[in-house]
Design a protein around this motif. Structure first.
Motif, PDB file in Angstrom:
ATOM      1  N   ASN A 146       0.822  -1.195   0.000  1.00 34.19           N
ATOM      2  CA  ASN A 146       0.000   0.000   0.000  1.00 34.19           C
ATOM      3  C   ASN A 146       0.863   1.255   0.000  1.00 34.19           C
ATOM      4  O   ASN A 146       0.544   2.248  -0.650  1.00 34.19           O
ATOM      5  N   LYS A 147       1.984   1.224   0.729  1.00 37.25           N
ATOM      6  CA  LYS A 147       2.908   2.353   0.726  1.00 37.25           C
ATOM      7  C   LYS A 147       3.472   2.570  -0.674  1.00 37.25           C
ATOM      8  O   LYS A 147       3.625   3.703  -1.126  1.00 37.25           O
ATOM      9  N   ASN A 150       0.926   4.156  -2.813  1.00 39.69           N
ATOM     10  CA  ASN A 150       0.796   5.571  -2.465  1.00 39.69           C
ATOM     11  C   ASN A 150       1.892   6.419  -3.084  1.00 39.69           C
ATOM     12  O   ASN A 150       1.720   7.631  -3.262  1.00 39.69           O
ATOM     13  N   LYS A 153       0.555   7.947  -5.989  1.00 46.85           N
ATOM     14  CA  LYS A 153      -0.376   9.047  -5.696  1.00 46.85           C
ATOM     15  C   LYS A 153      -1.538   9.051  -6.686  1.00 46.85           C
ATOM     16  O   LYS A 153      -1.997   8.010  -7.118  1.00 46.85           O
ATOM     17  N   GLN A 155      -4.656   9.279  -6.522  1.00 47.83           N
ATOM     18  CA  GLN A 155      -5.931   8.659  -6.144  1.00 47.83           C
ATOM     19  C   GLN A 155      -6.097   7.218  -6.610  1.00 47.83           C
ATOM     20  O   GLN A 155      -7.212   6.754  -6.850  1.00 47.83           O
ATOM     21  N   SER A 157      -6.345   3.265  -5.805  1.00 49.44           N
ATOM     22  CA  SER A 157      -6.874   2.584  -4.621  1.00 49.44           C
ATOM     23  C   SER A 157      -6.857   1.072  -4.837  1.00 49.44           C
ATOM     24  O   SER A 157      -6.809   0.593  -5.971  1.00 49.44           O
TER      25      SER A 157
END
Length: 231
Positions: A146-147, A150, A153, A155, A157
């Motif tokens: 998940n990091k 991220n 970036k 958005q 998911s």
């Protein structure tokens, strides 16, 4: 149709358990896990190393994804074992369901030249990402994934996380199973093909590996949440 899908997945599960024992992917001994637990068994997906094996594994993931009806734009395979699994899955999705799904993966180390960074593959914006990995123990690997997502970036998911094998142990909180923790954290389906409960049942019914099985059961009793409501 729903019963037909259930029947197909049951057959897939049985075939996969048989493949595990044929390929000796369930290994017995004493193994230190990433969770820092010492386990009497280890699920080693690297044992599925030839063409026939990886074709079957890709179909298992593609069937799970298709049956789940999750929204999928792209597949992420965390390094290292998730890389060939993600590759096999996108091939199976295309061949079996005519779904054209791209994939990407990460490096363990940051690359400082040419295609700079941790990520190998296209950079995605506002996409639903499915994560493919081999085994869930404490959930640490996925939290790291998940990091990594991220880092992209824009958005992106997680819409689903799929495993071959669920050890059914409690996660980092020592309260819920790792699967339940991931569900609560990411609010998405967490699906595995088989679990340690399936292995225990199979070994018991076929009367195989009785000594190792007793060690596995003892270990499982130690690391499963005591209150089944929290599983």
């Amino acid at each position: 149709m729903h019963k037909k899908k259930q029947s197909h997945m049951k057959i897939q599960k049985e075939k996969f358990i048989q493949l595990i024992f044929i390929k000796q992917a369930l290994q017995f001994g004493q193994f230190k896990l990433k969770s820092n637990r010492y386990s009497p068994y280890f699920f080693n997906s690297h044992c599925f190393y030839n063409g026939a094996d990886i074709l079957q594994i890709g179909e298992i993931y593609s069937d799970m994804i298709y049956a789940s009806k999750v929204h999928i734009d792209v597949i992420f395979g965390p390094a290292y074992k998730g890389i060939p699994l993600a590759t096999a899955t996108v091939i199976a999705l295309k061949n079996k369901y005519n779904l054209e799904v791209p994939y990407f993966f990460d490096r363990k180390e940051y690359k400082q030249y040419s295609d700079i960074g941790y990520i190998i593959g296209k950079k995605y914006n506002k996409k639903k990402i499915v994560i493919i990995d081999d085994v869930i123990t404490s959930g640490k690997t996925i939290q790291k994934s998940n990091k990594i997502i991220n880092i992209l970036k824009n958005q992106n998911s997680i819409s689903g996380i799929f495993f071959l094998f669920d050890r059914e142990e409690f996660g980092t909180s020592n309260k819920y199973t790792a699967k339940k923790e991931l569900q609560k954290k990411y609010n998405c389906p967490i699906i595995s093909m088989i679990s340690i409960t399936d292995i225990i049942k199979y070994c018991t019914e076929h009367n195989i590996y009785p000594t190792d099985l007793s060690k596995i059961v003892k270990y499982y009793q130690q690391y499963k949440p005591s209150n089944k409501i929290n599983t």
